[in-house]
Design an enzyme around this catalytic site. Structure first.
Site, PDB file in Angstrom:
ATOM      1  N   HIS A  15     -57.793   3.650 -11.351  1.00  0.00           N
ATOM      2  CA  HIS A  15     -57.537   5.027 -10.921  1.00  0.00           C
ATOM      3  C   HIS A  15     -58.594   5.416  -9.901  1.00  0.00           C
ATOM      4  O   HIS A  15     -59.749   5.012 -10.012  1.00  0.00           O
ATOM      5  CB  HIS A  15     -57.610   5.985 -12.119  1.00  0.00           C
ATOM      6  N   ASP A  61     -49.756   5.743 -16.421  1.00  0.00           N
ATOM      7  CA  ASP A  61     -48.480   5.038 -16.246  1.00  0.00           C
ATOM      8  C   ASP A  61     -48.358   3.802 -17.125  1.00  0.00           C
ATOM      9  O   ASP A  61     -47.281   3.219 -17.232  1.00  0.00           O
ATOM     10  CB  ASP A  61     -48.334   4.626 -14.784  1.00  0.00           C
TER      11      ASP A  61
END
Ligand code: SDX
Length: 434
Positions: free
Chosen positions: A312, A369
């Protein structure tokens, strides 16, 4: 006093050749102080270079705060863990848009208004007919969302705060209707009207799965799981799609066009498209015994393969949303009696990656996700609809940021600069002399 104020930094001095340039420092409520570089070009003749804006604040916002190192996510100051446990998606949407949790009367009025804006214009349904049946639902969602501006001329005057507010309500209300219609069109089923007697999530599930030949039995476990997933996906500071909504919004484009641009940005596998890519990756790995080979590929610089659902830009710790979804995955699959072998692959992959130096050194953890696709699959949401689900939740954040931007006195058209690497000026050469 904010954390950054404690740094005591009120200005910085930049030595630019024979000149010292003093730049002011702006302090947020939470998070890192920001050096205001607006004067830099005038004072030094230089711009700054920051591909991907990894170190650049594009705006001021009071909506969401992330502490990437601590794995903290706050919506209007409320920890995501508390909202996930105690709130609902529609209440979170109100919070993001208005800044405060609603009173029961405020929520009732908000829910009533959203409920009565869920239908789409009958002519808009014809737009779906123009798509091939196997068009990706994100293509249909982006196209029909932008087309809303062709129908709702009463919310295009951005100088009118009531028109801005109503446009935001319409987008929040109609996104599930458009999303379900895209799905129904792709499987050849009739598009269903939204049922006003159902709440936001059950109304969406009904539009997705109800068939004319028999009533749909609503499943509270499915509805609760989906409501929680929408909460977790609702907003996330200036991520790529929200920044896109703001950039398009900064030109004065209408809110439907701005959110449609956000939908297209979300589609990318490096962003919201990752949930669909995760499931495809898990299926490609196939069994837990093949996980080590996949991790080796993800580390190989000569192999473009990456572990989808890992890493991320901001979180250098566990994504707090991934933690909540991870716990929810076991609960939901258990309650639904689903035994998905891909979950075993995911757990093995997570275990292998979190022990591997390559991932540990780069602080690559599972993100929002990584597990969401497994739950969507258990809820019988088709893989191609995963990013559409992300878009439904994120619409709350997109409209909240668009509204905030429209009221921001510092809002100006977004226009980054560049480092030009092309040819210096040169004269045209006639074709017979090239
Ligand atoms: C979302 O911004 C948001 O808030 C997004 C989001 C939201 O709610 O809006 O949180 C939603 O988009 C989550 C991210 C979903 N994307 C994926 O899961 C795709 C896989 N992840 C990567 O593509 C990547 O991690 C990004 C795009 C998410 C972040 O990329 P960065 O911050 O630009 O990091 P990077 O590409 O510079 O990588 C740093 C290093 C590199 O190695 P080195 O050059 O240092 O040797 O880490 C490596 C990368 O190669 N790396 C990975 C990796 N992610 C980064 N290596 C293997 N697998 C990965 N997934």
């Amino acid at each position: 006093m904010s954390d950054s104020n404690k740094s005591g930094l009120s200005e910085v001095t930049l030595a630019a050749g024979d000149k010292n340039v003093v730049l002011p420092v702006q302090h947020p409520t939470l998070g890192a102080p920001c050096i205001d570089i607006a004067r830099l070009p005038k004072e030094t003749g230089c711009f700054t270079y920051d591909p991907g804006f990894t170190a650049t604040a594009s705006c001021k916002s009071a909506i969401t705060y992330i502490d990437g190192d601590a794995g903290v996510l706050l919506y209007r100051g409320y920890p995501i863990e508390q909202l996930a446990e105690k709130s609902s998606f529609l209440e979170v949407a109100y919070l993001l848009m208005n800044g405060e949790l609603p009173t029961p009367a405020e929520f009732s009025a908000f829910e009533h208004e959203v409920t009565h804006h869920t239908m789409m214009h009958e002519r808009l349904k014809n737009f779906f007919q123009g798509f091939q049946y196997d068009a990706h639902p994100m293509a249909m969602l982006a196209g029909t969302t932008a087309s809303l501006s062709a129908f709702y001329h009463d919310t295009l005057d951005l100088e009118d705060p009531e028109q801005r507010r109503l446009a935001a309500i319409r987008l929040l209300a109609k996104m599930p209707t458009l999303a379900a219609a895209a799905y129904r069109y792709s499987i050849g089923w009739p598009i269903r009207f939204p049922r006003n007697n159902l709440d936001y999530v059950n109304r969406f599930l009904h539009m997705m799965f109800e068939v004319p030949s028999e009533p749909l039995e609503m499943n509270p476990v499915v509805a609760k799981a989906l409501d929680l997933l929408f909460i977790l996906h609702a907003d996330h500071e200036q991520n790529a799609s929200t920044s896109t909504v703001r950039l398009v919004g900064s030109t004065g484009a209408n809110p439907y066009a701005s959110v449609a641009a956000g939908i297209t940005a979300l589609w990318g596998p490096a962003h919201g498209g990752a949930n669909e890519a995760v499931l495809k990756m898990l299926a490609e790995i196939g069994t837990p015994d093949k996980v080590d080979a996949a991790v080796a590929r993800a580390k190989d610089k000569n192999d473009s393969f990456r572990l989808m659902g890992f890493g991320h830009r901001v979180y250098k710790n566990f994504d707090p949303r991934a933690k909540i979804i991870r716990e929810m995955t076991h609960k939901v699959l258990g309650e639904l009696g689903v035994n998905d072998p891909l979950l075993d692959v995911a757990l093995k992959l997570e275990e292998a990656a979190l022990k591997d130096d390559y991932f540990v050194q780069r602080k690559l953890y599972p993100n929002v996700d990584f597990y969401s696709g497994i739950i969507y699959k258990a809820l019988k949401i088709p893989t191609e609809m995963f990013t559409v689900m992300f878009a439904i939740g994120r619409t709350a954040g997109w409209v909240a940021h668009w509204l905030e931007q429209q009221e921001d006195p510092e809002n100006k058209i977004g226009r980054p600069r560049q480092i030009y690497t092309g040819s210096a000026s040169r004269d045209y050469v006639d074709a017979d002399k090239r």
